[in-house]
Enzyme design. Structure first.
Site, PDB file in Angstrom:
ATOM      1  N   ASN A 128      -0.952   3.548  22.261  1.00 58.64           N
ATOM      2  CA  ASN A 128      -0.237   4.240  23.341  1.00 58.64           C
ATOM      3  C   ASN A 128       0.219   5.641  22.922  1.00 58.64           C
ATOM      4  OD1 ASN A 128       1.841   3.742  21.573  1.00 58.64           O
ATOM      5  ND2 ASN A 128       3.026   2.427  22.939  1.00 58.64           N
ATOM      6  N   HIS A 146       1.929   6.446  20.171  1.00 59.10           N
ATOM      7  CA  HIS A 146       3.174   6.547  19.400  1.00 59.10           C
ATOM      8  C   HIS A 146       2.914   7.008  17.968  1.00 59.10           C
ATOM      9  CE1 HIS A 146       3.192   2.019  18.000  1.00 59.10           C
ATOM     10  NE2 HIS A 146       2.640   2.769  17.060  1.00 59.10           N
TER      11      HIS A 146
HETATM   12  C1  F6R Z   1       3.820   2.418  11.009  1.00 58.96           C
HETATM   13  C2  F6R Z   1       3.795   3.402  12.072  1.00 58.96           C
HETATM   14  C3  F6R Z   1       2.991   3.160  13.314  1.00 58.96           C
HETATM   15  C4  F6R Z   1       1.520   2.915  13.003  1.00 58.96           C
HETATM   16  C5  F6R Z   1       0.737   2.721  14.298  1.00 58.96           C
HETATM   17  C6  F6R Z   1      -0.715   2.374  14.018  1.00 58.96           C
HETATM   18  O1  F6R Z   1       4.648   2.871   9.968  1.00 58.96           O
HETATM   19  O2  F6R Z   1       4.426   4.378  11.948  1.00 58.96           O
HETATM   20  O3  F6R Z   1       3.108   4.283  14.139  1.00 58.96           O
HETATM   21  O4  F6R Z   1       1.008   4.002  12.298  1.00 58.96           O
HETATM   22  O5  F6R Z   1       1.296   1.688  15.038  1.00 58.96           O
HETATM   23  O6  F6R Z   1      -0.774   1.134  13.384  1.00 58.96           O
HETATM   24  P1  F6R Z   1      -2.120   0.627  12.731  1.00 58.96           P
HETATM   25  O7  F6R Z   1      -2.421   1.567  11.614  1.00 58.96           O
HETATM   26  O8  F6R Z   1      -1.817  -0.740  12.227  1.00 58.96           O
HETATM   27  O9  F6R Z   1      -3.151   0.666  13.797  1.00 58.96           O
END
Ligand code: F6R
Length: 253
Positions: free
Chosen positions: A139, A141
């Site tokens: 999304n 973030h």
């Molecule tokens: C974790 C963080 C989150 C992840 C994001 C992607 O510290 O800051 O913003 O980077 O949710 O997560 P993955 O890499 O598991 O797809």
């Protein structure tokens, strides 16, 4: 914004490690901002390999993690403190006392707020983050700054969206009910203060978030789009995550 398109997650890890190590070697004290999740793992593995095989030194590094779930004990299998110890800190010569991860075990709301101010103060006291590593949510973030987060926000409590809790349920026996509802996260303003930022993304599932954040409007609807305003932001994305980008001029290696 610099966008580097790589073939796969291994190359993503190597390219991101190169960016950081070039900088790290030049400084007496080096402050890293770190992320958890699946995405940075190949970069952490590459940093560990360079430490073991090439003697890469982390004794001058101080680190601050982006975020932590509220309500998980530090030794919980999915706490971000544990993730960092197991996937990076236990394998390199970093001083663990100088590795900071938000404390998700504080119960009283006032104390959480004090902690968030303290965390910002600690970052400021060491001169700010030199290089911030980021993943991106489906999304858009960054950290746990969900859509709608203020682009100037600092470290604080955030409620996780259902989208994020569903995405992260894979780490909690595929059960969304086990995924915490709240987190402490550095704000978008905190991330924007870092001297340099590298955002990593791999896989088709990130393609929409990558194109929206790179080529869409700067908007709290897509928190990562704030990086378009950063002086030194680099995306390192694999071909699948880059598959919806439309503009010319991106680097392909
Ligand atoms: C974790 C963080 C989150 C992840 C994001 C992607 O510290 O800051 O913003 O980077 O949710 O997560 P993955 O890499 O598991 O797809």
């Amino acid at each position: 914004m610099r966008v580097i398109i790589v073939k796969d997650t291994q190359q993503m890890g190597r390219v991101a490690a190169d960016l950081i190590v070039q900088d790290l070697k030049k400084r007496a004290v080096y402050v890293l901002g770190l992320a958890t999740g699946s995405t940075p793992l190949s970069m952490y593995q590459e940093l560990i390999r360079r430490h073991r095989e090439e003697g890469l030194d982390f004794s001058n590094v101080i680190s601050f993690n982006l975020d932590e779930y509220i309500g998980l004990p530090a030794n919980h299998s999915e706490s971000y403190r544990r993730f960092m110890n197991e996937n990076l800190f236990n394998h390199i010569n970093i001083n663990k006392k100088l590795t900071f991860v938000p404390d998700g075990t504080i119960k009283d709301l006032c104390d959480v707020e004090k902690f968030c101010d303290w965390y910002e103060g600690q970052i400021a006291d060491v001169g700010g983050v030199d290089y911030q590593v980021l993943g991106i949510g489906t999304n858009g973030h960054i950290g746990f700054n969900e859509p709608g987060s203020s682009l100037g926000s600092m470290t604080r409590i955030k409620t996780l969206t259902e989208r994020t809790r569903l995405d992260n349920a894979r780490f909690f026996d595929n059960d969304i009910n086990q995924v915490p509802k709240y987190s402490i996260t550095m704000g978008i303003g905190t991330v924007m203060k870092a001297k340099k930022v590298v955002l990593l993304a791999s896989g088709k599932g990130k393609a929409d978030a990558v194109v929206e954040s790179c080529e869409g409007a700067v908007s709290s609807k897509c928190p990562a789009s704030a990086l378009q305003l950063h002086q030194y932001a680099t995306y390192v994305v694999d071909e699948a995550a880059a598959s919806k980008l439309t503009l010319e001029g991106y680097e392909k290696i």
